[in-house]
Design a protein around this motif. Structure first.
Motif: not given
Lengths: 294, 276
Positions: A100-123, A125-129
């Protein structure tokens, strides 16, 4: 061999030909090893000696008396349940908010940030955390000005690890639901608006019914992946402290590679697959059932 | 001036804070990876002693991550390439021909997807040992290729369902064999969906950890396993920021891939996930 071709259509024969590489691979790498494991589960075998002792169902019975396994089952159940309920629910809110975010660039930015975490290996992610949770120099304690043992506290550790899985796959779950939201025809919203529906009404009566199939997929993915979750637990705590974060997957691997109980480990793997299958089937049956009622 | 609904303001505030929290660990890891060893325990969030790019060269060269990149790339490209080819052939057999056993094969693929890797781990280990491919890259490529199949077949299934079957008939009329139909008619049309399946399975394969830590030794270690090893070694060597550099190097290629090919992800997750 013309005799064989009688009764089998040419198309079916061509079908077999095109499927043969896939079938060979599935047989050699999955089915045959799985059957071998099934056989193994009826034996006592340490993996090194040539001696296999037939024990029948003893390995399966042994599970009932295995205190660590009971602890692991409890942890796996809590972990999976938390993931299956909290993650799709949060992902639904997130997807709806981002869409429901109207601005396209903002919507894409949010999507990119939240999805980016699932790109990395669980192993990874475990190290980072593990760094983030580190009691002395870790990010979290620095921000909070505290000195919690996030991974060393028996009451906290399971939830600390849950947070990592939540962080990693919330965006992926939300992205699937966003695809669902995008498939809702525009006219339905317009019609609902005409009927005087507000934000909540739009969600409840327009978007939600459309999303049921997508939600089912997110729930099933969470059931399958969290029941067999291994990497996070292995890298962050290896089941510790004192089995407080032991899950079925880590227990199975330990029994096989550290204790040399291969038969027992095989039996537990089968129990895990069975539970996964049953839960997925029950869930799909329930959701299909409800759809027919509606 | 436009007036905003209070709920909209709250929504933006929450989204903004939450995305900061989600990106936070990455930013912190990158910042720490550029610190000097001596600065690691200081409370500063950012490196104050100049940016230590040596941490990266050290991880890449001294600790041999360059070699692990090569391993990961070899294994992943081989598995994804092989997997997509096998999936395309199988999808043709299942969804473009009147094949009687399509449901049986399809259900088998779904069950394979649900199998915990522990179920086949030991048997595969013994099988690979017997056939002499244990500790060779094939020991990873074969199971990874299998791992590529389910998602690729799902994605191809929803695509093939919408593609008119008349295309195949017309080509057959013109004298094309089945293989030619796949190669000359369906393959060119499937490039976008194959790209989607390829990217999603590339990431899944690149990130695999359990099999990679057991079926090969350090000479064929892939990135996640190598970074885990560096994590242990660097702690003993006292070079803490270098661990962070290794972690950054592990996820950087995937981030770049994602930024350039974003649109394939959204479509793929939708079609592969839902219509399966």
């Amino acid at each position: 061999m013309p005799k064989i071709s009688i009764g089998i259509s040419a198309e079916t024969r061509t079908g077999w030909r095109f499927l043969s590489p896939a079938i060979l691979l599935v047989l050699a790498i999955a089915i045959i090893p799985a059957l071998y494991t099934l056989g193994m589960s009826f034996y006592s075998w340490n993996g090194l000696s040539a001696k296999w002792t037939f024990v029948g169902l003893q390995n399966y019975r042994d599970m009932l008396g295995d205190k660590t396994l009971m602890q692991a089952i409890r942890n796996t159940a809590i972990f999976t349940l938390a993931n299956v309920i909290l993650k799709p629910a949060a992902a639904l809110c997130l997807a709806y908010a981002i869409e429901s975010v109207r601005l396209t660039w903002l919507r894409v930015t949010y999507r990119t940030i939240f999805f980016s975490t699932s790109l990395i290996s669980a192993a990874i992610a475990a190290m980072i955390w593990s760094f983030v949770y580190e009691p002395n120099v870790g990010l979290l304690n620095r921000l909070l000005g505290s000195n919690h043992m996030w991974l060393g506290d028996r009451d906290l550790v399971l939830w600390s690890i849950f947070a990592v899985g939540f962080w990693q796959f919330l965006g992926q779950n939300a992205l699937i639901l966003m695809a669902g939201l995008q498939s809702v025809p525009r006219e339905l919203y317009d019609a609902a608006e005409m009927d005087g529906a507000r934000t909540w009404g739009m969600f409840r009566f327009v978007a939600f019914p459309h999303l049921k199939g997508f939600i089912a997929i997110v729930v099933v993915i969470n059931i399958i992946n969290n029941l067999k979750a291994y990497d996070l637990f292995k890298v962050m705590t290896d089941g510790g402290p004192r089995h407080a974060s032991e899950v079925v997957a880590t227990h199975i691997v330990k029994q096989a590679f550290e204790k040399g109980e291969l038969g027992y480990s095989a039996a537990m793997s089968y129990a895990l697959l069975l539970v996964t299958l049953v839960l997925v089937v029950i869930y799909l049956w329930l959701t299909e059932f409800r759809k027919e009622e509606a | 001036m436009r007036r905003y609904h209070p709920l909209t303001v709250v929504k933006h505030l929450v989204l903004c804070l939450l995305s900061l929290a989600f990106a936070g660990p990455f930013v912190w890891v990158i910042a720490t990876s550029l610190k000097a060893s001596s600065e690691f325990f200081s409370p500063n969030f950012l490196p104050m002693d100049g940016l230590q790019w040596e941490n990266y060269t050290q991880a890449f060269v001294t600790y041999g991550l360059a070699h692990n990149y090569f391993n990961s790339l070899t294994v992943t490209v081989a598995a994804v390439g092989l997997g997509l080819a096998i999936a395309l052939l199988a999808a043709y057999g299942m969804f473009r021909l009147r094949f009687r056993f399509r449901n049986t094969v399809f259900v088998a693929l779904v069950v394979v997807m649900m199998m915990p890797p522990q179920l086949t781990l030991i048997s595969q280990f013994l099988l690979f040992q017997k056939s002499g491919i244990l500790y060779s890259p094939l020991a990873l490529i074969l199971p990874y290729t299998l791992g590529v199949l389910p998602l690729s077949v799902f994605i191809l299934r929803s695509f093939f369902k919408e593609l008119p079957i008349d295309l195949d008939h017309a080509a057959r009329m013109d004298g094309a064999t089945d293989l030619q139909i796949v190669r000359l008619v369906l393959l060119p049309l499937s490039v976008p969906v194959l790209a989607t399946a390829g990217i999603l399975t590339f990431i899944q394969t690149w990130n695999e950890f359990l099999l990679a830590s057991i079926f090969v030794r350090s000479d064929w270690a892939t990135i996640p396993v190598a970074v885990a090893n560096i994590n242990n070694i660097a702690t003993q060597d006292g070079n803490q920021p270098m661990k962070f550099a290794a972690v950054v190097l592990s996820f950087l290629p995937l981030f770049v891939l994602f930024l350039f090919l974003q649109r394939f992800f959204v479509k793929g997750l939708a079609s592969g996930g839902v219509k399966g």
